[in-house]
Design a protein around this motif. Structure first.
Motif, PDB file in Angstrom:
ATOM      1  N   SER A 262     -94.969 -13.042  47.726  1.00 50.88           N
ATOM      2  CA  SER A 262     -94.184 -11.816  47.916  1.00 50.88           C
ATOM      3  C   SER A 262     -94.323 -10.883  46.720  1.00 50.88           C
ATOM      4  CB  SER A 262     -92.706 -12.153  48.126  1.00 50.88           C
ATOM      5  OG  SER A 262     -92.544 -12.954  49.259  1.00 50.88           O
ATOM      6  N   LEU A 263     -94.324 -11.441  45.522  1.00 51.57           N
ATOM      7  CA  LEU A 263     -94.492 -10.628  44.321  1.00 51.57           C
ATOM      8  C   LEU A 263     -95.856  -9.950  44.310  1.00 51.57           C
ATOM      9  CD1 LEU A 263     -93.318  -9.712  41.601  1.00 51.57           C
ATOM     10  CD2 LEU A 263     -94.344 -11.756  40.601  1.00 51.57           C
ATOM     11  N   TYR A 264     -96.889 -10.669  44.722  1.00 48.82           N
ATOM     12  CA  TYR A 264     -98.235 -10.101  44.797  1.00 48.82           C
ATOM     13  C   TYR A 264     -98.264  -8.935  45.789  1.00 48.82           C
ATOM     14  CZ  TYR A 264    -103.210  -9.704  45.709  1.00 48.82           C
ATOM     15  OH  TYR A 264    -104.469  -9.209  45.867  1.00 48.82           O
ATOM     16  N   VAL A 265     -97.721  -9.151  46.987  1.00 47.75           N
ATOM     17  CA  VAL A 265     -97.732  -8.109  48.025  1.00 47.75           C
ATOM     18  C   VAL A 265     -96.905  -6.904  47.583  1.00 47.75           C
ATOM     19  CG1 VAL A 265     -96.967  -7.575  50.383  1.00 47.75           C
ATOM     20  CG2 VAL A 265     -98.198  -9.688  49.920  1.00 47.75           C
ATOM     21  N   LEU A 266     -95.741  -7.149  47.006  1.00 43.34           N
ATOM     22  CA  LEU A 266     -94.892  -6.052  46.540  1.00 43.34           C
ATOM     23  C   LEU A 266     -95.578  -5.244  45.434  1.00 43.34           C
ATOM     24  CD1 LEU A 266     -92.102  -4.690  46.744  1.00 43.34           C
ATOM     25  CD2 LEU A 266     -91.347  -6.250  44.957  1.00 43.34           C
ATOM     26  N   THR A 267     -96.245  -5.923  44.523  1.00 43.48           N
ATOM     27  CA  THR A 267     -96.964  -5.229  43.458  1.00 43.48           C
ATOM     28  C   THR A 267     -98.075  -4.362  44.029  1.00 43.48           C
ATOM     29  OG1 THR A 267     -96.466  -7.030  41.933  1.00 43.48           O
ATOM     30  CG2 THR A 267     -98.237  -5.532  41.301  1.00 43.48           C
ATOM     31  N   ARG A 268     -98.834  -4.897  44.985  1.00 44.43           N
ATOM     32  CA  ARG A 268     -99.906  -4.108  45.606  1.00 44.43           C
ATOM     33  C   ARG A 268     -99.352  -2.884  46.325  1.00 44.43           C
ATOM     34  NH1 ARG A 268    -105.307  -5.967  46.621  1.00 44.43           N
ATOM     35  NH2 ARG A 268    -105.462  -3.918  47.531  1.00 44.43           N
ATOM     36  N   LEU A 269     -98.206  -3.039  47.020  1.00 45.09           N
ATOM     37  CA  LEU A 269     -97.609  -1.907  47.730  1.00 45.09           C
ATOM     38  C   LEU A 269     -97.117  -0.837  46.755  1.00 45.09           C
ATOM     39  CD1 LEU A 269     -95.655  -3.637  50.615  1.00 45.09           C
ATOM     40  CD2 LEU A 269     -97.634  -2.137  50.816  1.00 45.09           C
ATOM     41  N   VAL A 270     -96.490  -1.256  45.664  1.00 45.35           N
ATOM     42  CA  VAL A 270     -96.013  -0.289  44.670  1.00 45.35           C
ATOM     43  C   VAL A 270     -97.186   0.454  44.042  1.00 45.35           C
ATOM     44  CG1 VAL A 270     -94.896  -0.091  42.413  1.00 45.35           C
ATOM     45  CG2 VAL A 270     -93.821  -1.437  44.208  1.00 45.35           C
ATOM     46  N   LEU A 271     -98.245  -0.263  43.726  1.00 43.52           N
ATOM     47  CA  LEU A 271     -99.425   0.390  43.152  1.00 43.52           C
ATOM     48  C   LEU A 271    -100.058   1.368  44.144  1.00 43.52           C
ATOM     49  CD1 LEU A 271    -100.998  -2.647  41.306  1.00 43.52           C
ATOM     50  CD2 LEU A 271     -99.947  -0.643  40.245  1.00 43.52           C
ATOM     51  N   ALA A 272    -100.135   0.982  45.413  1.00 44.95           N
ATOM     52  CA  ALA A 272    -100.701   1.876  46.434  1.00 44.95           C
ATOM     53  C   ALA A 272     -99.797   3.088  46.632  1.00 44.95           C
ATOM     54  CB  ALA A 272    -100.874   1.124  47.753  1.00 44.95           C
TER      55      ALA A 272
END
Length: 135
Positions: free
Chosen positions: A22-32
């Protein structure tokens, strides 16, 4: 084969794996989302969720499932750091280090993946003469 590892035995281990993912996915979404805002998208949240991975090209060097040597080095380095902390520390120190170090490593790997995907998208957009796609 008695030492072979199978699926996690406790609910705590499942929560840890789910939290890292979840942390990985959330980080990718915030960066995008930040990249979409920087690019001036009308709806940055929608653009972040519709972000597509670029097509794999034959010109890039792939090492197994990794797109670059940096990705491989980041994964191996992060794994070594977590294993060292888990084996060389104990008690509250281990808990504190694992609660701070593991999330930082996961977010750093997400950032590295985001940068590689962004670079590949920019390269493919530049090679086809197209710019930004319309929303």
């Amino acid at each position: 084969m008695t030492l072979a590892r199978s699926l996690p035995d406790s609910a705590t281990e499942w929560w840890i794996y789910l939290g890292a993912f979840s942390l990985y996915v959330l980080t990718r979404l915030v960066l995008a989302w930040r990249q979409a805002r920087k690019d001036g998208a009308d709806h940055p949240v929608r653009a972040a969720f519709s972000e597509e991975e670029p097509e794999e090209s034959n010109t890039s060097v792939a090492i197994g499932a990794f797109r670059s040597y940096r990705q491989l080095a980041g994964f191996v380095g992060g794994t070594v750091a977590i294993v060292l902390v888990a084996t060389l520390t104990d008690g509250p120190l281990r808990l504190m280090l694992m609660c701070t170090l593991a999330p930082v490593i996961v977010m750093a790997l997400a950032y590295l993946d985001f940068r590689l995907a962004r670079t590949a998208r920019q390269r493919s957009a530049g090679s086809f003469g197209g710019g930004r796609r319309g929303a």
